[in-house]
Design an enzyme around this catalytic site. Structure first.
Site, mmCIF file in Angstrom:
data_model
loop_
_atom_site.group_PDB
_atom_site.id
_atom_site.type_symbol
_atom_site.label_atom_id
_atom_site.label_comp_id
_atom_site.label_asym_id
_atom_site.label_seq_id
_atom_site.Cartn_x
_atom_site.Cartn_y
_atom_site.Cartn_z
ATOM 1 N N ARG A 3 -7.562 8.799 -9.376
ATOM 2 C CA ARG A 3 -8.098 8.979 -8.015
ATOM 3 C C ARG A 3 -6.980 9.433 -7.058
ATOM 4 O O ARG A 3 -5.889 8.893 -7.039
ATOM 5 C CB ARG A 3 -8.687 7.653 -7.525
ATOM 6 N N SER A 53 0.801 -1.226 0.000
ATOM 7 C CA SER A 53 0.000 0.000 0.000
ATOM 8 C C SER A 53 0.835 1.279 0.000
ATOM 9 O O SER A 53 0.277 2.370 0.121
ATOM 10 C CB SER A 53 -0.953 0.001 1.201
HETATM 11 N N1 GLY Z 1 -5.376 6.866 2.935
HETATM 12 C C1 GLY Z 1 -4.931 6.528 1.681
HETATM 13 C C2 GLY Z 1 -5.887 6.666 0.608
HETATM 14 O O1 GLY Z 1 -7.085 6.619 0.813
HETATM 15 O O2 GLY Z 1 -5.461 6.811 -0.512
#
Ligand code: GLY
Length: 327
Positions: A214, A84
């Site tokens: 996004r 991530s």
């Molecule tokens: N907190 C990381 C995201 O939503 O991209």
């Protein structure tokens, strides 16, 4: 009880003992809160022990909090196992790894990059946006061009594991963020150094298999991160859409400014988004960490499972956070 030696090592007075006349002058000009604070200290979202350790190495050598949070954020950015953040981060729907990051210093300066591709350390690019441009945010192609102009290397950030996960996802193409994915997500890291200087950083590859373009909360000042040297700092992890709509990190710093303990301020920020967006809140995770200028800390999540790491007084400790929902 702490030994006198430990006290000298880990407090601002220890820094004074080791410092120069100029250092003494700077310390004596600080607000009372700084001189009494339990510094240095660094806190990061999730079990990011290696990140807080990298930051502590700088802090314990009387380094600047800004350098410490950058060094801390670079640890998961370089880790291919971390799906991530940075290298190894899961890609968007098109298979492109796009990274978001920001950084903020003790003067309130800020820099940020969004949708940056091919650069392993977006937090360092964000720092250069802050230090070398008149802007706060550079995005996508512009951010990449800037990074390359600053000597960053273009790399393939899509690991084989991430590519396989994307291929599997494509079979159903279901867009469903998963709570506490691998108990690890965006890293938000904030620190206050021995001289009472607060800084923070936040870095992420964003939601796995997100829509092209996004951008989440992590590179948005006030949402994923906020620092005010007179008050403290806060950072976020989890579903960025909820953090963006409530400006969670800014909210926490403002609550601390009004006198709230960082723990209480983090709890109020979570309550705000849970009450405002109850359906989204039930299905997703958000976590905050906070540190104030007295060296007090706090952390809180929407769902059980959020944890965070604090390095203070020479100890690197993972805390299991409380949560708004019990299960
Ligand atoms: N907190 C990381 C995201 O939503 O991209």
């Amino acid at each position: 009880m702490k030994s006198r030696r430990a006290f000298l090592q880990h407090s601002v007075f220890g820094a004074m003992a080791a410092g120069s006349v100029e250092f003494w002058t700077r310390i004596s000009a600080m607000p009372e809160t700084f001189r009494k604070g339990n510094f240095p200290a660094v806190i990061a979202t999730w079990n990011n022990e290696d990140a807080t350790k990298a930051a502590w190495e700088i802090l314990s050598a009387q380094g600047r909090a800004l350098d410490a949070v950058e060094a801390g954020a670079r640890v998961p950015e370089a880790n291919p196992e971390d799906s991530s953040v940075g290298y190894g981060g899961f890609p968007d729907r098109d298979g492109d790894v796009t990274l978001d990051a920001c950084i903020m210093d003790e003067f309130g300066n800020a820099g940020s990059v969004t949708c940056l591709q091919h650069i392993k350390h977006p937090v360092s690019v964000a720092r250069l946006v802050m230090e070398k441009t008149p802007h706060v945010i550079l995005t996508a192609e512009g951010a990449l061009e800037f990074a390359l102009s600053q000597g960053f290397k273009k790399e393939n950030l899509l690991t084989e594991t991430a590519r396989r996960a994307w291929e599997e996802w494509k079979v159903k193409s279901e867009y469903k963020p998963v709570i506490n994915f691998e108990r690890h997500d965006t890293i938000g890291i904030v620190a206050i150094d021995a001289q009472g200087r607060a800084s923070g950083a936040c870095t992420t590859s964003g939601l796995a298999f997100k829509m092209k373009g996004r951008v989440g909360d992590s590179p948005v000042i006030g949402a994923g991160l906020f620092v005010d040297a007179e008050v403290g700092a806060a950072a976020a992890t989890g579903l960025g859409e909820m953090v963006l709509k409530t400006l969670g990190s800014y909210f926490i710093v403002e609550e601390m400014r009004r006198g709230k303990h960082p723990q209480k301020a983090a709890e109020l920020a979570i309550r705000r988004l849970a009450e405002k967006y109850p359906e989204q809140a039930r299905e997703n995770q958000v976590g905050f960490v906070a540190l104030d200028v007295k060296g007090r800390h706090g952390g809180f999540g929407l769902q059980p499972g959020f944890n965070y790491t604090l390095f203070q007084q020479g100890k690197n400790v993972i805390y299991e956070s409380g949560s708004y929902f019990s299960k």
